[in-house]
Design a protein around this motif. Structure first.
Motif, PDB file in Angstrom:
ATOM      1  N   ASP A 212       1.219  -1.121   0.414  1.00 50.44           N
ATOM      2  CA  ASP A 212       0.138  -0.111   0.229  1.00 50.44           C
ATOM      3  C   ASP A 212       0.685   1.231   0.174  1.00 50.44           C
ATOM      4  O   ASP A 212       0.935   2.412  -0.152  1.00 50.44           O
ATOM      5  CB  ASP A 212      -0.669   0.197   1.313  1.00 50.44           C
ATOM      6  CG  ASP A 212      -2.231  -0.634   0.841  1.00 50.44           C
ATOM      7  OD1 ASP A 212      -2.137  -1.548  -0.210  1.00 50.44           O
ATOM      8  OD2 ASP A 212      -2.718  -1.052   2.296  1.00 50.44           O
ATOM      9  N   ARG A 215       2.225   2.093  -3.497  1.00 54.21           N
ATOM     10  CA  ARG A 215       1.648   2.170  -4.069  1.00 54.21           C
ATOM     11  C   ARG A 215       1.396   4.034  -4.385  1.00 54.21           C
ATOM     12  O   ARG A 215       1.047   4.996  -5.018  1.00 54.21           O
ATOM     13  CB  ARG A 215       0.246   1.953  -4.696  1.00 54.21           C
ATOM     14  CG  ARG A 215      -0.716   1.747  -5.196  1.00 54.21           C
ATOM     15  CD  ARG A 215      -1.378   0.881  -5.561  1.00 54.21           C
ATOM     16  NE  ARG A 215      -1.844  -0.303  -5.984  1.00 54.21           N
ATOM     17  CZ  ARG A 215      -1.434  -0.236  -7.158  1.00 54.21           C
ATOM     18  NH1 ARG A 215      -1.458  -0.176  -8.025  1.00 54.21           N
ATOM     19  NH2 ARG A 215      -0.831  -2.331  -7.214  1.00 54.21           N
ATOM     20  N   LYS A 216       1.323   4.267  -2.403  1.00 54.51           N
ATOM     21  CA  LYS A 216       0.935   5.673  -2.340  1.00 54.51           C
ATOM     22  C   LYS A 216       1.802   6.797  -3.312  1.00 54.51           C
ATOM     23  O   LYS A 216       1.777   7.393  -3.353  1.00 54.51           O
ATOM     24  CB  LYS A 216       0.926   5.652  -1.206  1.00 54.51           C
ATOM     25  CG  LYS A 216      -0.296   6.091  -0.750  1.00 54.51           C
ATOM     26  CD  LYS A 216      -1.099   6.271   0.632  1.00 54.51           C
ATOM     27  CE  LYS A 216      -1.928   5.541   1.331  1.00 54.51           C
ATOM     28  NZ  LYS A 216      -1.917   5.287   2.004  1.00 54.51           N
ATOM     29  N   ARG A 219       2.136   6.892  -6.354  1.00 52.97           N
ATOM     30  CA  ARG A 219       1.018   8.062  -6.837  1.00 52.97           C
ATOM     31  C   ARG A 219       1.374   9.278  -6.673  1.00 52.97           C
ATOM     32  O   ARG A 219       0.963   9.946  -7.694  1.00 52.97           O
ATOM     33  CB  ARG A 219      -0.301   7.280  -6.356  1.00 52.97           C
ATOM     34  CG  ARG A 219      -1.285   6.511  -6.635  1.00 52.97           C
ATOM     35  CD  ARG A 219      -2.150   5.999  -6.337  1.00 52.97           C
ATOM     36  NE  ARG A 219      -2.926   4.766  -7.186  1.00 52.97           N
ATOM     37  CZ  ARG A 219      -4.254   4.156  -6.768  1.00 52.97           C
ATOM     38  NH1 ARG A 219      -4.389   4.382  -4.828  1.00 52.97           N
ATOM     39  NH2 ARG A 219      -4.296   3.293  -7.168  1.00 52.97           N
ATOM     40  N   GLY A 267      -1.772   8.904 -13.751  1.00 50.58           N
ATOM     41  CA  GLY A 267      -2.403   8.385 -13.340  1.00 50.58           C
ATOM     42  C   GLY A 267      -2.318   6.966 -13.534  1.00 50.58           C
ATOM     43  O   GLY A 267      -1.652   5.351 -12.632  1.00 50.58           O
ATOM     44  N   SER A 268      -2.485   6.168 -14.347  1.00 49.43           N
ATOM     45  CA  SER A 268      -3.098   4.606 -14.744  1.00 49.43           C
ATOM     46  C   SER A 268      -1.521   4.718 -15.150  1.00 49.43           C
ATOM     47  O   SER A 268      -0.892   2.791 -14.426  1.00 49.43           O
ATOM     48  CB  SER A 268      -3.402   4.401 -15.976  1.00 49.43           C
ATOM     49  OG  SER A 268      -4.843   5.036 -16.284  1.00 49.43           O
ATOM     50  N   LYS A 270       1.035   5.767 -13.376  1.00 52.80           N
ATOM     51  CA  LYS A 270       1.866   5.128 -12.383  1.00 52.80           C
ATOM     52  C   LYS A 270       1.350   3.607 -11.201  1.00 52.80           C
ATOM     53  O   LYS A 270       1.901   3.325 -10.735  1.00 52.80           O
ATOM     54  CB  LYS A 270       1.787   6.469 -11.052  1.00 52.80           C
ATOM     55  CG  LYS A 270       2.361   7.595 -11.188  1.00 52.80           C
ATOM     56  CD  LYS A 270       1.992   8.740 -11.129  1.00 52.80           C
ATOM     57  CE  LYS A 270       2.904  10.081 -11.222  1.00 52.80           C
ATOM     58  NZ  LYS A 270       2.261  10.614 -10.470  1.00 52.80           N
ATOM     59  N   ASP A 271       0.123   3.016 -11.680  1.00 52.46           N
ATOM     60  CA  ASP A 271      -0.306   2.830 -10.868  1.00 52.46           C
ATOM     61  C   ASP A 271       0.428   0.961 -11.936  1.00 52.46           C
ATOM     62  O   ASP A 271       0.164   0.122 -10.787  1.00 52.46           O
ATOM     63  CB  ASP A 271      -1.650   1.424 -11.209  1.00 52.46           C
ATOM     64  CG  ASP A 271      -2.726   3.061 -11.070  1.00 52.46           C
ATOM     65  OD1 ASP A 271      -2.139   2.527  -8.963  1.00 52.46           O
ATOM     66  OD2 ASP A 271      -4.164   3.304 -10.272  1.00 52.46           O
ATOM     67  N   ALA A 274       3.668   0.610 -10.135  1.00 49.01           N
ATOM     68  CA  ALA A 274       3.723   0.466  -8.353  1.00 49.01           C
ATOM     69  C   ALA A 274       3.449  -1.211  -8.891  1.00 49.01           C
ATOM     70  O   ALA A 274       4.092  -2.027  -7.688  1.00 49.01           O
ATOM     71  CB  ALA A 274       2.484   1.369  -7.762  1.00 49.01           C
ATOM     72  N   ASP A 275       2.459  -1.880  -9.523  1.00 49.69           N
ATOM     73  CA  ASP A 275       2.236  -3.235  -9.450  1.00 49.69           C
ATOM     74  C   ASP A 275       3.222  -4.047  -9.800  1.00 49.69           C
ATOM     75  O   ASP A 275       4.100  -4.680  -9.147  1.00 49.69           O
ATOM     76  CB  ASP A 275       1.691  -3.480 -10.977  1.00 49.69           C
ATOM     77  CG  ASP A 275       0.320  -3.040 -10.717  1.00 49.69           C
ATOM     78  OD1 ASP A 275      -0.996  -3.050  -9.685  1.00 49.69           O
ATOM     79  OD2 ASP A 275      -1.180  -2.946 -11.743  1.00 49.69           O
TER      80      ASP A 275
END
Ligand code: AMP
Ligand code: TRP
Length: 325
Positions: A212, A215-216, A219, A267-268, A270-271, A274-275
């Motif tokens: 978590d 990911r934060k 982002r 935003g997408s 960055k996701d 993060a993955d």
């Protein structure tokens, strides 16, 4: 002597971050296959910046545990704590008598750290101790991130100067930096390197961070105000840094990533970054949480014994060469 010995070190200060992992540690793991590898938690180096004794002891164990959890294999490689092998410090003294004050005062890390206050002789002599770490084991290669290149140049200069004066004792070691990720940048300022000493914890991802939190932090990474995912370190340093990180963590090529993500909103994108980071660090996280401090201490103790054998034999030859009886 074989031509495939390797040494590298990491300081037990703060947490190990993604820059350490991508720039150094993951290469240390893969290079164990090919080299006779020696890895060291350099606690004497860490003393050059103030930290309390309990904090240093704890950071030393934590750092060694992280190295084991990323995959340093103690049956194959040595992994010990610098101060357990006193020959490092003795060789540093000898090499110090060959090091020029001018050269040492031009070291970028010295200048940066002494500008922040806390000047001390240890900080000035730091690169000489680093040279001793490497030369005591007479290794051929040193895998590090970009920021260590200048220290490694000094190491080579000291090896050559010693060999000229006292006979061919030391191989002149080569620096190995990774093609991608030799300089992972801060998430908050993509023109500065990701660093343990940055006061803002959101500037870096620690490898022990939860999924978590990773990911934060990703982002909230600073990018530019434009659109389009492109690799352009001048105009898009933030996006390029995230692409470097993703490439390093997923093992995929930058071109391939750009082709896939070109039209995504930031935003997408960055996701997806993060993955890749979360998945890439998962094996580390589970190994780290399962490992006991006692296991780490046992490995450190038996590795130090073997390192002392090799360092003492090496130092005997060096003492002889310079005329210490
Ligand atoms: P240190 O944390 O300074 O002891 O560094 C340990 C290793 O990580 C060294 O090989 C450094 O060159 C490498 N390293 C530190 N910061 C970064 C970074 N931001 N990007 C790539 N490599 C790094
Ligand atoms: N100076 C290195 C760093 O800050 C750590 C280090 C100490 C090292 N001795 C070394 C790295 C010998 C490679 C070889 O990252």
């Amino acid at each position: 002597m074989t031509e495939n010995r390797l040494f590298s070190g990491i300081q037990p200060t703060g947490e190990i971050h993604l820059g350490n992992y991508i720039g150094a540690l993951r290469n240390w793991v893969s290079m164990q296959e090919e080299y006779e590898a020696i890895y060291c938690v350099v606690d004497l180096h860490a003393l050059t910046a103030p930290q309390g004794p309990a904090e240093l002891r704890e950071a030393t164990i934590r750092t060694a545990k992280a190295l084991l959890a990323v995959g340093i294999d103690p049956d194959r490689s040595l992994l010990y704590v610098q101060s357990h092998v006193p020959q490092h410090a003795e060789l540093a003294w000898i090499l110090g008598t060959l090091a020029s004050m001018g050269h040492l005062s031009r070291m970028i890390q010295y200048k940066e750290k002494s500008e922040k206050g806390g000047q001390n002789l240890g900080l000035f002599a730091y690169p000489v101790l680093q040279a001793a770490d490497i030369l005591i084991h007479r290794v051929h290669v040193v895998p590090v991130g970009d920021d260590q290149s200048q220290h490694l140049e000094l190491t080579r200069e000291l090896a050559e100067r010693f060999n000229t004066r006292f006979g061919e004792i030391f191989p002149v070691p080569a620096t190995i930096t990774p093609k991608i990720g030799a300089r992972v940048m801060s998430l908050k300022d993509p023109t500065a390197k990701m660093s343990k000493s940055d006061p803002d914890p959101k500037s870096r991802i620690d490898i022990t961070d939860s999924a978590d939190l990773i990911r934060k932090k990703i982002r909230s990474a600073v990018t530019d105000s434009g659109i389009g995912v492109r690799y352009d370190t001048e105009d898009k340093p933030g996006i390029s840094n995230l692409l470097d990180i993703t490439a390093a963590m997923s093992g995929r090529a930058i071109d391939e990533l750009v082709a896939e993500y070109a039209d995504l909103q930031y935003g997408s994108f960055k996701d997806a970054v993060a993955d890749a980071v979360i998945d890439g660090l998962e094996p580390f996280r589970s190994a780290y949480s399962a490992m006991t401090d006692d296991y780490v201490r046992d490995v450190m103790a038996s590795s130090a014994e073997r390192a002392i054998d090799s360092a003492a034999a090496s130092l005997a030859g060096i003492r002889e060469a310079v005329g210490l009886s």
